[in-house]
Every structure is written in C-alpha cells, then in structure tokens.
Write an enzyme that holds these catalytic residues in place. Structure first.
Site, PDB file in Angstrom:
ATOM      1  N   ALA A  98       3.831  -6.655  59.795  1.00 62.58           N
ATOM      2  CA  ALA A  98       4.593  -7.868  60.111  1.00 62.58           C
ATOM      3  C   ALA A  98       3.688  -9.042  59.750  1.00 62.58           C
ATOM      4  O   ALA A  98       2.714  -9.326  60.451  1.00 62.58           O
ATOM      5  CB  ALA A  98       4.949  -7.884  61.589  1.00 62.58           C
ATOM      6  N   GLY A 122       0.601 -14.957  66.750  1.00 64.17           N
ATOM      7  CA  GLY A 122       0.700 -13.554  66.336  1.00 64.17           C
ATOM      8  C   GLY A 122       2.115 -13.037  66.522  1.00 64.17           C
ATOM      9  O   GLY A 122       3.048 -13.811  66.727  1.00 64.17           O
ATOM     10  N   ASN A 123       2.269 -11.724  66.424  1.00 64.08           N
ATOM     11  CA  ASN A 123       3.590 -11.140  66.674  1.00 64.08           C
ATOM     12  C   ASN A 123       3.417  -9.804  67.388  1.00 64.08           C
ATOM     13  O   ASN A 123       2.292  -9.354  67.616  1.00 64.08           O
ATOM     14  CB  ASN A 123       4.371 -10.995  65.362  1.00 64.08           C
ATOM     15  CG  ASN A 123       3.662 -10.085  64.377  1.00 64.08           C
ATOM     16  OD1 ASN A 123       3.511  -8.894  64.619  1.00 64.08           O
ATOM     17  ND2 ASN A 123       3.193 -10.664  63.272  1.00 64.08           N
ATOM     18  N   ARG A 124       4.517  -9.174  67.746  1.00 66.74           N
ATOM     19  CA  ARG A 124       4.450  -8.009  68.638  1.00 66.74           C
ATOM     20  C   ARG A 124       4.213  -6.680  67.922  1.00 66.74           C
ATOM     21  O   ARG A 124       4.228  -5.626  68.556  1.00 66.74           O
ATOM     22  CB  ARG A 124       5.744  -7.926  69.446  1.00 66.74           C
ATOM     23  CG  ARG A 124       5.816  -8.994  70.525  1.00 66.74           C
ATOM     24  CD  ARG A 124       7.171  -8.973  71.209  1.00 66.74           C
ATOM     25  NE  ARG A 124       7.560  -7.644  71.614  1.00 66.74           N
ATOM     26  CZ  ARG A 124       8.824  -7.236  71.741  1.00 66.74           C
ATOM     27  NH1 ARG A 124       9.802  -8.062  71.483  1.00 66.74           N
ATOM     28  NH2 ARG A 124       9.087  -5.995  72.115  1.00 66.74           N
ATOM     29  N   SER A 125       4.009  -6.706  66.634  1.00 65.06           N
ATOM     30  CA  SER A 125       3.842  -5.430  65.932  1.00 65.06           C
ATOM     31  C   SER A 125       2.543  -4.733  66.347  1.00 65.06           C
ATOM     32  O   SER A 125       1.473  -5.338  66.346  1.00 65.06           O
ATOM     33  CB  SER A 125       3.830  -5.681  64.420  1.00 65.06           C
ATOM     34  OG  SER A 125       3.560  -4.475  63.769  1.00 65.06           O
TER      35      SER A 125
END
Ligand code: CTP
Length: 438
Positions: free
Chosen positions: A288, A221-224
C-alpha cells in the site's frame, strides 16, 4: 496409485499424520510408515498399522516383516539386505509432522534413526511439513535449517497460522490439514518430481505500507501489515521461484529463502523497485503505497507549544507501478492490487488495470472490516483482460496461491501467443521465400 512413505516424528500434530495416512490409503495409494521413538508417545504404531495394513518401522535394526513390500505387493521370499528398501521403492517421502529436532537432523545430514537415515538415502521427492511451537519455528536456527532443505529441493509445506497446542498460544507453526499434505504429495507425483512450477523465475513482491515523514518522529501511514505480500512471497518461493521481497515497514517473519529489502517511504520503495524490476519476470505489487506525502517534512521534532497549530501540506507521490509498467520488457507479468470501497469496486479495478497497463489487478472491498487490512483472511477478485476470478473469503495464503495460479496462466498464455506469432512469422517468411523464388 503411488507408494507413499510417511515419516512421523514426535509432536502433537502426529495425530494429523494418522488422518493423512487414512486419506492416502482411501485415495488408492500404498502407504508405509516409519515412526521416531518420540512420535510413538503421541500416536501408537498399532493405529498406523491398522490404517495402512502394513507393519510400521521404528529402527534400522529391526527386520521389516513385510520385507520392503508396500500394501498390495507380494512379500518377497528373502528379506532385503538393506534397511533402506522402503525409501528406495517409495515414489514420495512425506515427513509429517517434521519437528524442529527432525528438521535440524535432516538439514545437517544426521542419520540417527530410521526416519532420518531413509531421508539421507531418498532418491524420490522429499516433502516435509514442519509443525512446532511458533517461537521454535521462527527461531533463526529452524529458519536456517528450512533454508538449507529448500535449497536442496526438499519441498517444504509451510505451517499455517492459528491456535497452537500450547494452551492459549497463537502463531505460525500449525501443520496444514491432512488433505493439503496429500494434495502436495500428489502434486509432486503428478509434476514428475517438479513441485516447483516457478523454478528459474524471478519474482519481485512488494509488501506492507509506506510511511511518509511529517517530522523526525511522526509520519503519515496506512493500515497495511504486509500479510498479503508475505503470503505471496512464501507461495512463490514454495513454487520454486527466486523471490525478492521489498518490505515497507513489515513486522512479520518473512520466509527464509526470500531476499528481503527493507524500505520505509514511497520514494524508497520506488527506488528499490526501479533497481529490482528490470531483472524480474513477475511483479506482485501488494504494498500500500502512499499517494500523497508531506511536501516539507521537518528534520527535527515539531514542538506543540511553539507557534500556531501547524498545517501539513501534501504533494503527490510518483505512481511506482505505472512507471514500472511503462518500462516493462516483453514477457514480464505485472500484477497490481487495489483496495476499493463498495459496489463499484470491480468496475474501478477493471479501469485501473487498463489505465496502469497491468496484466492483472487483485481487488478487495475495504468497506468490510472482517477481511483485508491487518487480518489473516481476505476475499478478492482477480481481474485480467481475459476474465475475472473470484476468491471467496479464505486465508491470505490461499489467496496467494490463486494469484500465482493466475500468474502461471498468464505466462503460459503469453508463451503460447509468442509461439503462434513465431509460427505465423515463419509462415509469412516461408511464403515470402517461395514468392521470391517464383
Ligand atoms: N501504487 C504504486 N504507487 C503509488 C500508489 C500505488 O505503485 N504511489 C500501486 C500499489 O502498490 C497497488 C496499486 O498501485 O498495486 C494501487 O493503485 P492505486 O491507484 O493507488 O490504488 P488505490 O490507492 O487503491 O486507489 P485509489 O487512489 O483509486 O483509491
């Protein structure tokens, strides 16, 4: 100069109503105030009277000493028959703070005090500024009430996020600053009853960060967090647009009037965009989206003690935005977002805008930890073909407002181009016609 009727309900934010009245008077407006009984426990009528230079009304049963006149107007010889003279003559009715209780009454048409009675009789634009504890604001009842009011063209100035009155509490529910309330009323007055410049427009927003499964419980995943996308959806809805939000793993409260489609992976987001994009006028692609995903996600949970340490092979995902841009129809406005590192950020964003075929790219520098991912502030530059607009560090809701200002500008420029093309075509047609006749 306008006649501003200010309705004040009970809540700690009533002190901001006092400052709002002061700023409105200073700006040259004639202000009258209606208070609820509960609000008097927070700010007394004498304060509002001193600031506005006019009596404050609390009940429909008491006579108005000013007989419906606003400051600067002559007091009529006779008292008006109706206790609704103030709202009948108002150019705008601002209810600030609007407590959860008052919002509920407004939404359901209750008229048990002068403030709510006046709202029912209002023919002028009504602007409400909710202010309350964050949990009360997010309660489905309050959200449903706000939806009802927005559907009836009441302009809702969304509360901001920050420290709340209850000690140590932080959340959504803080009433915006008095200058913002006044600016909203003035915008309503200037736009001649249309504070909704995006009315009739369908805006599609993507928000959050996609998750690409590794196995049945793990993902890349990502931090958005989705804050920027939710702020865009809220602002577009506030401006009257019909908003759909494609939310990838967003754990935030979403605005009540917005239709939300929840997705998890880049592929799900791509499918939802493909379905929704043809019907939208504006696309704000703030999500994102993963550029790579595990090539062979495992259907069960990988066990750590079975076999060698696994390696994850990645494959590229489809670039959703580029595909949508390639399928766009005339008149659609497409805005992409770019997270770039350091000095070359702007140069990359310019190239990205051209490469992806976008009208604008909103770029932020992710080498800084105080802005961008998962915080409430950002600092961006909006890149268009015509130039660049820098937004110094500010709340994501203000960034959203600037992005929508740019979108409105792009749409206006597009309409102008279409008009001049039509005029040129007309001129060519007329010339050709004349030529034929000769
Ligand atoms: N985007 C998309 N589909 C992807 C990846 C990104 O639609 N598979 C969209 C994002 O929503 C965003 C924009 O494209 O609006 C970002 O472009 P991208 O080139 O992916 O940017 P970054 O990942 O920031 O850039 P880079 O890979 O150049 O670091």
């Amino acid at each position: 100069m306008a006649r501003v009727l200010l309705g004040v309900s009970g809540g700690i934010a009533a002190y901001k109503a006092l400052e709002t009245a002061r700023l409105a008077v200073k700006a040259g407006h004639a202000v009258r105030v209606i208070q609820t009984d509960a609000s008097v426990r927070f700010v007394g009528t004498a304060s509002f009277q001193a600031i506005t230079g006019a009596p404050v009304l609390l009940s429909e049963l008491e006579p108005d000493p000013a007989r419906g006149a606003y400051p600067g107007e002559a007091v009529p010889d006779r008292a008006p028959i109706s206790h609704l003279a103030l709202v009948e003559r108002a150019d705008v009715y601002l209810i600030a703070p609007a407590s959860a209780n008052t919002l509920a009454k407004l939404a359901h048409g209750l008229a048990d005090n002068l403030l709510t009675t006046a709202a029912l009789a209002a023919e002028c634009p009504v602007v409400v500024a909710p202010a309350m504890n964050g949990r009360m604001y997010e309660h489905p009842a309050t959200q449903a009430n706000l939806r009802l009011l927005a559907d009836r063209d009441v302009m809702v100035i969304p509360p901001g996020e920050g420290d709340l009155a209850s000690h140590g509490e932080h959340g959504v529910g803080r009433m915006p600053e008095p200058s913002e309330l006044l600016a909203a009323c003035e915008a309503v007055l200037e736009s001649g009853a249309s504070p909704r410049p995006l009315s009739g427009l369908r805006v599609l927003v993507t928000a959050g960060g996609t998750r690409e499964p590794i196995d049945s419980v793990r993902y890349i995943g990502n931090r958005s967090s989705g804050r920027m996308g939710v702020a865009l959806a809220r602002e577009a809805a506030r401006r009257g647009a019909d908003v759909t939000l494609i939310a990838a793993n967003v754990a935030l409260a979403t605005p009540p009037v917005v239709r939300v489609i929840e997705v998890r992976s880049a592929a799900e987001l791509g499918d939802a965009c493909e379905r929704e994009f043809p019907g939208c006028d504006v696309l704000l692609m703030a999500a994102a989206v993963a550029d790579f995903r595990p090539a062979a996600p495992v259907a069960h949970k990988l066990k750590k003690d079975v076999g060698p340490v696994p390696t994850i092979e990645l494959e590229p995902t489809d670039d959703v935005l580029s595909a949508l841009a390639a399928a766009r129809r005339p008149g659609q406005v497409l805005v992409g977002f770019a997270a770039e590192h350091g000095e070359d950020a702007l140069e990359h964003a310019r190239a990205k805008r051209r490469r992806k075929g976008l009208d604008a790219v909103v770029v932020n520098d992710i080498s800084r930890s105080d802005i961008g991912f998962d915080v409430s502030e950002n600092e961006v530059t909006v890149v268009t073909a015509a130039g660049e607009r820098r937004v110094p560090r500010t709340s994501k809701s203000r960034v959203a407002a600037t992005v929508l200002d740019v979108v409105q500008g792009l749409r206006a420029a597009g309409a102008q181009r279409a008009d001049s093309k039509e005029a040129a075509d007309g001129a060519v047609g007329a010339t050709a016609g004349r030529g034929t006749r000769v």
